[in-house]
Motif scaffolding. Structure first.
Motif, PDB file in Angstrom:
ATOM      1  N   SER A 145       0.877  -1.140   0.116  1.00 43.12           N
ATOM      2  CA  SER A 145       0.092   0.096   0.038  1.00 43.12           C
ATOM      3  C   SER A 145       0.954   1.236  -0.130  1.00 43.12           C
ATOM      4  O   SER A 145       0.496   2.158  -0.619  1.00 43.12           O
ATOM      5  N   GLN A 146       2.150   1.088   0.632  1.00 39.17           N
ATOM      6  CA  GLN A 146       2.857   2.343   0.687  1.00 39.17           C
ATOM      7  C   GLN A 146       3.549   2.417  -0.692  1.00 39.17           C
ATOM      8  O   GLN A 146       3.659   3.635  -1.113  1.00 39.17           O
ATOM      9  N   ALA A 147       3.964   1.246  -1.453  1.00 42.02           N
ATOM     10  CA  ALA A 147       4.349   1.426  -2.667  1.00 42.02           C
ATOM     11  C   ALA A 147       3.371   2.075  -3.562  1.00 42.02           C
ATOM     12  O   ALA A 147       3.566   2.969  -4.487  1.00 42.02           O
ATOM     13  N   GLU A 148       2.101   1.676  -3.568  1.00 39.75           N
ATOM     14  CA  GLU A 148       1.193   2.002  -4.309  1.00 39.75           C
ATOM     15  C   GLU A 148       0.891   3.478  -3.928  1.00 39.75           C
ATOM     16  O   GLU A 148       0.384   4.339  -5.231  1.00 39.75           O
ATOM     17  N   ALA A 149       1.247   4.000  -2.821  1.00 39.92           N
ATOM     18  CA  ALA A 149       0.806   5.584  -2.721  1.00 39.92           C
ATOM     19  C   ALA A 149       2.142   6.278  -3.168  1.00 39.92           C
ATOM     20  O   ALA A 149       2.178   7.489  -2.816  1.00 39.92           O
ATOM     21  N   GLN A 150       3.047   5.625  -3.650  1.00 42.06           N
ATOM     22  CA  GLN A 150       4.284   6.335  -4.012  1.00 42.06           C
ATOM     23  C   GLN A 150       5.065   6.981  -2.923  1.00 42.06           C
ATOM     24  O   GLN A 150       5.637   7.998  -3.157  1.00 42.06           O
ATOM     25  N   VAL A 151       4.998   6.146  -2.026  1.00 45.72           N
ATOM     26  CA  VAL A 151       6.011   6.618  -0.774  1.00 45.72           C
ATOM     27  C   VAL A 151       7.451   6.833  -1.247  1.00 45.72           C
ATOM     28  O   VAL A 151       8.052   5.840  -1.884  1.00 45.72           O
ATOM     29  N   ARG A 152       8.085   7.715  -0.838  1.00 45.30           N
ATOM     30  CA  ARG A 152       9.548   7.980  -1.453  1.00 45.30           C
ATOM     31  C   ARG A 152      10.395   6.970  -0.633  1.00 45.30           C
ATOM     32  O   ARG A 152      10.367   6.514   0.517  1.00 45.30           O
ATOM     33  N   GLY A 153      11.237   6.441  -1.750  1.00 46.99           N
ATOM     34  CA  GLY A 153      12.317   5.495  -1.061  1.00 46.99           C
ATOM     35  C   GLY A 153      12.227   4.157  -0.839  1.00 46.99           C
ATOM     36  O   GLY A 153      10.900   3.820  -0.983  1.00 46.99           O
ATOM     37  N   GLU A 154      13.201   3.356  -0.365  1.00 49.15           N
ATOM     38  CA  GLU A 154      12.817   2.097   0.084  1.00 49.15           C
ATOM     39  C   GLU A 154      14.067   1.777   1.285  1.00 49.15           C
ATOM     40  O   GLU A 154      15.025   2.570   1.545  1.00 49.15           O
ATOM     41  N   THR A 155      13.973   0.511   1.604  1.00 52.22           N
ATOM     42  CA  THR A 155      14.854   0.202   2.741  1.00 52.22           C
ATOM     43  C   THR A 155      16.154  -0.549   2.372  1.00 52.22           C
ATOM     44  O   THR A 155      16.865  -0.789   3.074  1.00 52.22           O
ATOM     45  N   SER A 156      16.334  -0.913   1.085  1.00 48.90           N
ATOM     46  CA  SER A 156      17.567  -1.633   0.708  1.00 48.90           C
ATOM     47  C   SER A 156      17.540  -1.494  -0.781  1.00 48.90           C
ATOM     48  O   SER A 156      16.523  -1.176  -1.510  1.00 48.90           O
ATOM     49  N   GLN A 157      18.609  -1.805  -1.367  1.00 52.26           N
ATOM     50  CA  GLN A 157      18.667  -1.950  -3.060  1.00 52.26           C
ATOM     51  C   GLN A 157      17.621  -2.841  -3.549  1.00 52.26           C
ATOM     52  O   GLN A 157      17.034  -2.729  -4.633  1.00 52.26           O
ATOM     53  N   ASP A 158      17.680  -4.092  -2.861  1.00 49.49           N
ATOM     54  CA  ASP A 158      16.831  -5.268  -3.381  1.00 49.49           C
ATOM     55  C   ASP A 158      15.362  -4.576  -3.411  1.00 49.49           C
ATOM     56  O   ASP A 158      14.596  -4.981  -4.445  1.00 49.49           O
ATOM     57  N   ALA A 159      14.871  -4.042  -2.174  1.00 48.01           N
ATOM     58  CA  ALA A 159      13.700  -3.600  -2.191  1.00 48.01           C
ATOM     59  C   ALA A 159      12.926  -2.511  -3.050  1.00 48.01           C
ATOM     60  O   ALA A 159      12.257  -2.576  -3.794  1.00 48.01           O
ATOM     61  N   TRP A 160      14.161  -1.535  -3.274  1.00 48.36           N
ATOM     62  CA  TRP A 160      13.910  -0.601  -4.379  1.00 48.36           C
ATOM     63  C   TRP A 160      13.812  -1.064  -5.599  1.00 48.36           C
ATOM     64  O   TRP A 160      12.756  -0.731  -6.451  1.00 48.36           O
ATOM     65  N   GLU A 161      14.494  -1.991  -6.086  1.00 48.41           N
ATOM     66  CA  GLU A 161      14.645  -2.618  -7.385  1.00 48.41           C
ATOM     67  C   GLU A 161      13.524  -3.256  -7.755  1.00 48.41           C
ATOM     68  O   GLU A 161      12.901  -3.267  -8.851  1.00 48.41           O
ATOM     69  N   THR A 162      13.085  -4.337  -6.859  1.00 50.15           N
ATOM     70  CA  THR A 162      12.065  -5.125  -7.102  1.00 50.15           C
ATOM     71  C   THR A 162      10.873  -4.431  -6.962  1.00 50.15           C
ATOM     72  O   THR A 162       9.839  -4.681  -7.649  1.00 50.15           O
ATOM     73  N   ARG A 163      10.398  -3.484  -6.152  1.00 47.48           N
ATOM     74  CA  ARG A 163       9.373  -2.488  -6.086  1.00 47.48           C
ATOM     75  C   ARG A 163       9.220  -1.816  -7.600  1.00 47.48           C
ATOM     76  O   ARG A 163       8.061  -1.963  -8.031  1.00 47.48           O
ATOM     77  N   ARG A 164      10.346  -1.520  -8.066  1.00 46.66           N
ATOM     78  CA  ARG A 164      10.138  -0.843  -9.021  1.00 46.66           C
ATOM     79  C   ARG A 164      10.022  -1.543 -10.270  1.00 46.66           C
ATOM     80  O   ARG A 164       8.977  -1.208 -11.393  1.00 46.66           O
ATOM     81  N   ARG A 165      10.782  -2.677 -10.191  1.00 44.81           N
ATOM     82  CA  ARG A 165      10.371  -3.699 -11.506  1.00 44.81           C
ATOM     83  C   ARG A 165       8.594  -4.045 -11.431  1.00 44.81           C
ATOM     84  O   ARG A 165       7.870  -4.191 -12.520  1.00 44.81           O
ATOM     85  N   ALA A 166       8.323  -4.346 -10.321  1.00 45.47           N
ATOM     86  CA  ALA A 166       6.714  -4.622 -10.163  1.00 45.47           C
ATOM     87  C   ALA A 166       5.872  -3.610 -10.508  1.00 45.47           C
ATOM     88  O   ALA A 166       4.986  -3.758 -11.352  1.00 45.47           O
ATOM     89  N   GLN A 167       6.118  -2.388 -10.610  1.00 46.82           N
ATOM     90  CA  GLN A 167       5.468  -1.308 -10.760  1.00 46.82           C
ATOM     91  C   GLN A 167       5.436  -1.090 -12.257  1.00 46.82           C
ATOM     92  O   GLN A 167       4.334  -0.593 -12.877  1.00 46.82           O
TER      93      GLN A 167
END
Length: 249
Positions: A145-167
């Motif tokens: 839900s935070q990712a869907e709300a476009q909350v800035r940033g992430e907690t690690s490179q892996d989380a950031w990259e996989t969130r970006r790929r999913a969206q």
């Protein structure tokens, strides 16, 4: 300081045989071997920060705190002491399996302070827990839900990259990449669990976790994740979970 030529490398299995594995009150199995330079009170405090409610999923895990786990050999080798040359050949941790025991060898001499060792230990514990128990459904829903709300940033490179790929896959009209979304939720939960345990053991500034490759998750969003994790895995007696947005003084 001993040179690498004077330090004999040991097979991890031999180290595991010789090191006396203890069981902390929270159920975590651990041992030390060699010149770790970690005091017993610091180690007890570190291991004790893992919530007891995690231990059932880690029953077959044992964490070995050793000077150096060597990376460039075909088998897991351990150095009983530090040298510059061996430090260049070492990694933060190495895994090995002995029968039913899954061992994690953590290099204590590759990090400069208690913060570094603590975070390396807790991120391993968090990943091991996720491997065994998965991601709580409610946490996954919160993170997404935070990712869907476009909350800035992430907690690690892996989380950031996989969130970006999913969206990104959805924006290209292919629909959500479910594999990337699931990997994102695993990474986000592992990160949050590790940061939560770190906060129980060490007083640190959130921005100490910042890396250059991605923007760090907005503090209010992280706080929401950490409070959720704390509700799932309350601190052990003697530990306290607290979020301070500004330090006094």
């Amino acid at each position: 300081m001993a040179s690498s030529a004077q330090i004999e490398l040991w097979q991890a299995e031999k180290v595991a045989t010789l090191a006396e594995v203890g069981k902390a009150p929270n159920g975590i199995h651990y041992a030390t071997w060699g010149e770790t330079r970690v005091s017993e009170p610091d180690l007890v405090r570190l291991v004790g920060a893992v919530p007891a409610t995690l231990s059932a999923a880690l029953e077959n895990r044992a964490y070995y705190f050793v000077p150096l786990a060597i990376a460039d050999t075909g088998e897991t080798m351990i150095a009983p002491a530090y040298s510059v040359d061996l430090g260049d050949r070492a990694v933060c941790h190495r895994n090995a399996v002995f029968g039913v025991t899954e061992a994690v060898f953590l290099s204590t001499r590759l990090v400069e302070d208690r913060f570094g060792l603590a975070f390396e230990f807790f991120i391993n514990v968090a990943h091991n827990f996720v491997e065994a128990a998965g991601v709580p459904e409610r946490f996954g829903a919160l993170a997404w839900s935070q990712a869907e709300a476009q909350v800035r940033g992430e907690t690690s490179q892996d989380a950031w990259e996989t969130r970006r790929r999913a969206q990104d896959s959805r924006s290209s009209q292919k629909g959500i990449d479910e594999r990337s979304r699931n990997t994102f939720m695993e990474s986000a939960f592992s990160d949050a669990l590790a940061i939560y345990m770190l906060s129980l053991a060490v007083d640190f500034d959130y921005h100490d976790l910042r890396e250059r490759e991605y923007p760090l998750l907005a503090a209010p969003a992280l706080a929401e994740r950490l409070r959720h994790v704390s509700g799932l895995f309350p601190p052990n007696p003697g530990y306290e979970f607290q979020i301070l947005y500004r330090r006094k003084g």
